[in-house]
Enzyme design. Sequence first.
Site, PDB file in Angstrom:
ATOM      1  N   CYS A   1      13.785 -37.771  17.213  1.00  0.00           N
ATOM      2  CA  CYS A   1      13.494 -38.367  15.920  1.00  0.00           C
ATOM      3  C   CYS A   1      12.260 -39.228  16.147  1.00  0.00           C
ATOM      4  O   CYS A   1      11.899 -39.498  17.286  1.00  0.00           O
ATOM      5  CB  CYS A   1      14.613 -39.291  15.462  1.00  0.00           C
ATOM      6  SG  CYS A   1      16.172 -38.466  15.150  1.00  0.00           S
TER       7      CYS A   1
ATOM      8  N   ARG B   1       8.201 -34.922  15.320  1.00  0.00           N
ATOM      9  CA  ARG B   1       9.413 -35.285  16.058  1.00  0.00           C
ATOM     10  C   ARG B   1      10.687 -35.026  15.256  1.00  0.00           C
ATOM     11  O   ARG B   1      11.797 -35.157  15.772  1.00  0.00           O
ATOM     12  CB  ARG B   1       9.371 -36.764  16.456  1.00  0.00           C
ATOM     13  CG  ARG B   1       8.287 -37.079  17.469  1.00  0.00           C
ATOM     14  CD  ARG B   1       8.415 -38.518  17.930  1.00  0.00           C
ATOM     15  NE  ARG B   1       9.668 -38.766  18.605  1.00  0.00           N
ATOM     16  CZ  ARG B   1       9.871 -38.608  19.904  1.00  0.00           C
ATOM     17  NH1 ARG B   1       8.908 -38.204  20.679  1.00  0.00           N
ATOM     18  NH2 ARG B   1      11.056 -38.871  20.435  1.00  0.00           N
TER      19      ARG B   1
ATOM     20  N   TRP C   1      15.588 -35.883  13.063  1.00  0.00           N
ATOM     21  CA  TRP C   1      15.947 -34.538  13.531  1.00  0.00           C
ATOM     22  C   TRP C   1      17.415 -34.671  13.891  1.00  0.00           C
ATOM     23  O   TRP C   1      17.777 -35.207  14.932  1.00  0.00           O
ATOM     24  CB  TRP C   1      15.098 -34.158  14.741  1.00  0.00           C
ATOM     25  CG  TRP C   1      15.358 -32.778  15.224  1.00  0.00           C
ATOM     26  CD1 TRP C   1      16.133 -32.401  16.282  1.00  0.00           C
ATOM     27  CD2 TRP C   1      14.854 -31.573  14.669  1.00  0.00           C
ATOM     28  NE1 TRP C   1      16.126 -31.042  16.404  1.00  0.00           N
ATOM     29  CE2 TRP C   1      15.348 -30.506  15.438  1.00  0.00           C
ATOM     30  CE3 TRP C   1      14.025 -31.292  13.574  1.00  0.00           C
ATOM     31  CZ2 TRP C   1      15.049 -29.173  15.153  1.00  0.00           C
ATOM     32  CZ3 TRP C   1      13.730 -29.974  13.310  1.00  0.00           C
ATOM     33  CH2 TRP C   1      14.231 -28.936  14.090  1.00  0.00           C
TER      34      TRP C   1
ATOM     35  N   ASN D   1      16.658 -43.330  17.756  1.00  0.00           N
ATOM     36  CA  ASN D   1      16.355 -41.993  18.258  1.00  0.00           C
ATOM     37  C   ASN D   1      17.198 -41.812  19.514  1.00  0.00           C
ATOM     38  O   ASN D   1      17.057 -42.589  20.457  1.00  0.00           O
ATOM     39  CB  ASN D   1      14.861 -41.908  18.609  1.00  0.00           C
ATOM     40  CG  ASN D   1      14.522 -40.661  19.395  1.00  0.00           C
ATOM     41  OD1 ASN D   1      15.170 -39.632  19.234  1.00  0.00           O
ATOM     42  ND2 ASN D   1      13.517 -40.756  20.242  1.00  0.00           N
ATOM     43  N   GLY D   2      18.090 -40.830  19.507  1.00  0.00           N
ATOM     44  CA  GLY D   2      18.898 -40.600  20.707  1.00  0.00           C
ATOM     45  C   GLY D   2      20.342 -40.321  20.368  1.00  0.00           C
ATOM     46  O   GLY D   2      20.654 -39.883  19.257  1.00  0.00           O
TER      47      GLY D   2
ATOM     48  N   GLU E   1      12.472 -11.461  28.963  1.00  0.00           N
ATOM     49  CA  GLU E   1      11.914 -12.662  28.342  1.00  0.00           C
ATOM     50  C   GLU E   1      10.485 -12.917  28.832  1.00  0.00           C
ATOM     51  O   GLU E   1       9.610 -13.269  28.042  1.00  0.00           O
ATOM     52  CB  GLU E   1      12.837 -13.861  28.636  1.00  0.00           C
ATOM     53  CG  GLU E   1      12.336 -15.225  28.180  1.00  0.00           C
ATOM     54  CD  GLU E   1      12.072 -15.353  26.686  1.00  0.00           C
ATOM     55  OE1 GLU E   1      12.392 -14.422  25.914  1.00  0.00           O
ATOM     56  OE2 GLU E   1      11.505 -16.377  26.280  1.00  0.00           O
TER      57      GLU E   1
ATOM     58  N   LYS F   1       7.322 -13.082  26.299  1.00  0.00           N
ATOM     59  CA  LYS F   1       6.427 -14.260  26.234  1.00  0.00           C
ATOM     60  C   LYS F   1       4.982 -13.836  26.452  1.00  0.00           C
ATOM     61  O   LYS F   1       4.091 -14.241  25.720  1.00  0.00           O
ATOM     62  CB  LYS F   1       6.783 -15.250  27.314  1.00  0.00           C
ATOM     63  CG  LYS F   1       7.732 -16.373  27.181  1.00  0.00           C
ATOM     64  CD  LYS F   1       7.773 -17.307  26.066  1.00  0.00           C
ATOM     65  CE  LYS F   1       8.284 -16.699  24.791  1.00  0.00           C
ATOM     66  NZ  LYS F   1       9.627 -17.041  24.436  1.00  0.00           N
TER      67      LYS F   1
ATOM     68  N   GLU G   1       3.529 -11.706  23.493  1.00  0.00           N
ATOM     69  CA  GLU G   1       3.368 -12.340  22.181  1.00  0.00           C
ATOM     70  C   GLU G   1       2.217 -13.322  22.117  1.00  0.00           C
ATOM     71  O   GLU G   1       1.645 -13.514  21.056  1.00  0.00           O
ATOM     72  CB  GLU G   1       4.670 -12.976  21.674  1.00  0.00           C
ATOM     73  CG  GLU G   1       5.041 -14.304  22.259  1.00  0.00           C
ATOM     74  CD  GLU G   1       6.302 -14.890  21.639  1.00  0.00           C
ATOM     75  OE1 GLU G   1       6.385 -14.965  20.411  1.00  0.00           O
ATOM     76  OE2 GLU G   1       7.202 -15.303  22.400  1.00  0.00           O
TER      77      GLU G   1
ATOM     78  N   HIS H   1      13.537   5.880  36.882  1.00  0.00           N
ATOM     79  CA  HIS H   1      13.922   6.823  35.828  1.00  0.00           C
ATOM     80  C   HIS H   1      12.818   6.991  34.780  1.00  0.00           C
ATOM     81  O   HIS H   1      13.110   7.383  33.656  1.00  0.00           O
ATOM     82  CB  HIS H   1      15.230   6.369  35.179  1.00  0.00           C
ATOM     83  CG  HIS H   1      16.373   6.334  36.158  1.00  0.00           C
ATOM     84  ND1 HIS H   1      16.942   7.477  36.677  1.00  0.00           N
ATOM     85  CD2 HIS H   1      17.012   5.299  36.748  1.00  0.00           C
ATOM     86  CE1 HIS H   1      17.908   7.140  37.532  1.00  0.00           C
ATOM     87  NE2 HIS H   1      17.959   5.823  37.597  1.00  0.00           N
TER      88      HIS H   1
ATOM     89  N   LYS I   1       7.154 -18.579  12.897  1.00  0.00           N
ATOM     90  CA  LYS I   1       8.145 -19.321  13.669  1.00  0.00           C
ATOM     91  C   LYS I   1       9.571 -19.006  13.222  1.00  0.00           C
ATOM     92  O   LYS I   1      10.476 -18.928  14.027  1.00  0.00           O
ATOM     93  CB  LYS I   1       7.861 -20.824  13.533  1.00  0.00           C
ATOM     94  CG  LYS I   1       8.749 -21.712  14.389  1.00  0.00           C
ATOM     95  CD  LYS I   1       8.433 -21.554  15.867  1.00  0.00           C
ATOM     96  CE  LYS I   1       9.437 -22.238  16.770  1.00  0.00           C
ATOM     97  NZ  LYS I   1       9.482 -21.657  18.107  1.00  0.00           N
TER      98      LYS I   1
END
Length: 619
Positions: A2, A27, A74, A100-101, A490, A494, A497, A513, A614
């Site tokens: 946050c 944030r 957040w 924040n936390g 992955e 990455k 993209e 194969h 996104k």
Amino acid sequence: MCGIVGYVGDKPALPILMDKLQMLTYRGYDSAGVAVSENGHFYVEKTKGRVSDLAAVIEPDRATGSIGLGHTRWATHGEPSTANAHPHLDCTGRLAVVQNGIVENFWELKQELIEKGHHFKSETDTEVIAHLIEEYYDGNITTAVNLAMQRMVGSMALLVVHKDEEDRLIAAKMDSPPLIIGFGRGENHVASDIPALLRYTNRIYPLEDGEIATIKRDDVIITNFKEPNTPRLYDRKVMVVTWSTEVAQKEGYENFMLKEIHEQPETVDATLRGRLPEHGDGPVRIPELNLTPEEVQRLERLTFVACGTAYHACLVAKYLFEQALRIPVTVDVGSEYRYRKPMLGKNEMLVAISQSGETADTIASMREGMEQGAKVLAITNVLGSSIARLADGVLYTRAGPEMAVASTKAFVGQLIGVHLLLQYIAQYRPIAPEMRDQIIALRPHLWRLPAQIRHILADTTQIQTIAQKISTKDACFFIGRNMDEPLAREGALKLKEISYIHSQGYAAGELKHGTLALLDEGVPVIALATQGSVYDKMVSNVQEVLARHAWAVGVVQEGDQRLSSLVGRENIIEIPKTHDWVAPILTSVPMQLLSYYGAYALGRDIDQPRNLAKSVTVE
Ligand code: F6R
């Protein structure tokens, strides 16, 4: 994550607080609020939505006071709503708090405070802080905050204003969330991050763990609640920053992706905290999962569904759950699952994984599971998102907002979420004592991850050199076995993209194969070999690669000998030593860095690669 801000000085606080909040929207942006104190009265305004939504409802003429605080949220405890938005007040309405936390023992403290007659208006852990300080307040707000901090367990940064002591802001920090004091002339500022301060001052002091600052317009006194009786002045440690505002928003990183890669130690710590005991075999607590011991005992099969990077977290979950718990696991991408007429029994559960909580194909899969009567859980990063609201139970990854399109810290958060789910389920399943011991033995490895990720990030020279060489190639292959197989996928996702280099991730045993036909002089093959049980097989696969004169790079656990001598030390990327089942979390970091530095060398738009978005809210 946050953002919190504060001001005390001789100017109207409100416009300054709003400006600083605007600088901190990265944030968090699900709700926002401010409180300004003047002549013993608070002006408090808060709303669900972004700082711009708050700006639309505030009435500047009603708030001309010169002290105040603000928050952009957040959510972690309680869905995004006006009631849960900060600031939070005590029963008397005399003090306001932003935080924040996470207050880990908030539930116990809340029960205690309710018994003492306190009334709560929100579902947040932060409101507990307001009532706790009220309980200790005896005419000195610094003392009351000090006493309250000693009762709380967790990781937090907070700001407090009391109407009866309108000349001071109190800032306090426990553990990791940042809180920075900015020193002005005849005024002082506070904010979660440096960018919010730069328009006002470049003289700053980042609070340290345990510190409480009493901030007046012309004076700052800092004490430490962990070491009482050591008051000292700030001026011994003032730092001067030279960042521009834009650079500062990314905290000195050139783009959000690199910043988010570096935030991963914090993601791991925040996601584990309060849920997994740091020591011993105590209970795993995830009440929001809403999963009873009886449901766990009846469980016959798990289905994991997601898209893209989150799908790779599902694949890791399959290897992990089947090996550790012997529960059959099915994995699907959202876009296939919903159309393949899946079969789910009543003792089965579907787990959806999603950073945004808004991915259309994943949502549709959850609906499909619900229609078939299965319990549906979610592992997601966004509180109050569609997926979080739809699910019967949720495990939140506490990665904070992810701004770069390529998912990094959210993926690591998802892998931690998968481990937490395993630990949670394991405690209620009848499993062999040796396997139970092995699952408990994973815990110290998980808690060591923040330090180990920092270790990888401390020196990326070799990864950068390899990435630059990859950036000169037309294609790149990633191979792995067991839990390295999803990480190979992955790594390839990455790289493609953000660099636009054609790349594919394969089960290493599949090379012969078909894919071997593509290997030729110098073609890069990134061989992930962190899994002990299949290490010998990986060495053989690398030999097959080298026999075609391709360029093999090995990703191994520290101390590796055989693969290193086969491919040469200059072609080795090491992760710190860990349990094989935890290794994918560490392996994901070099995968991210290879793609980052490869794309960087090619001058790509790293945060916003072409053709991508996104949050994918269409089918
Ligand atoms: C790749 C990436 C995407 C997402 C996918 C699912 O770096 O970010 O593949 O993982 O679009 O998104 P969420 O997790 O929001 O459901």
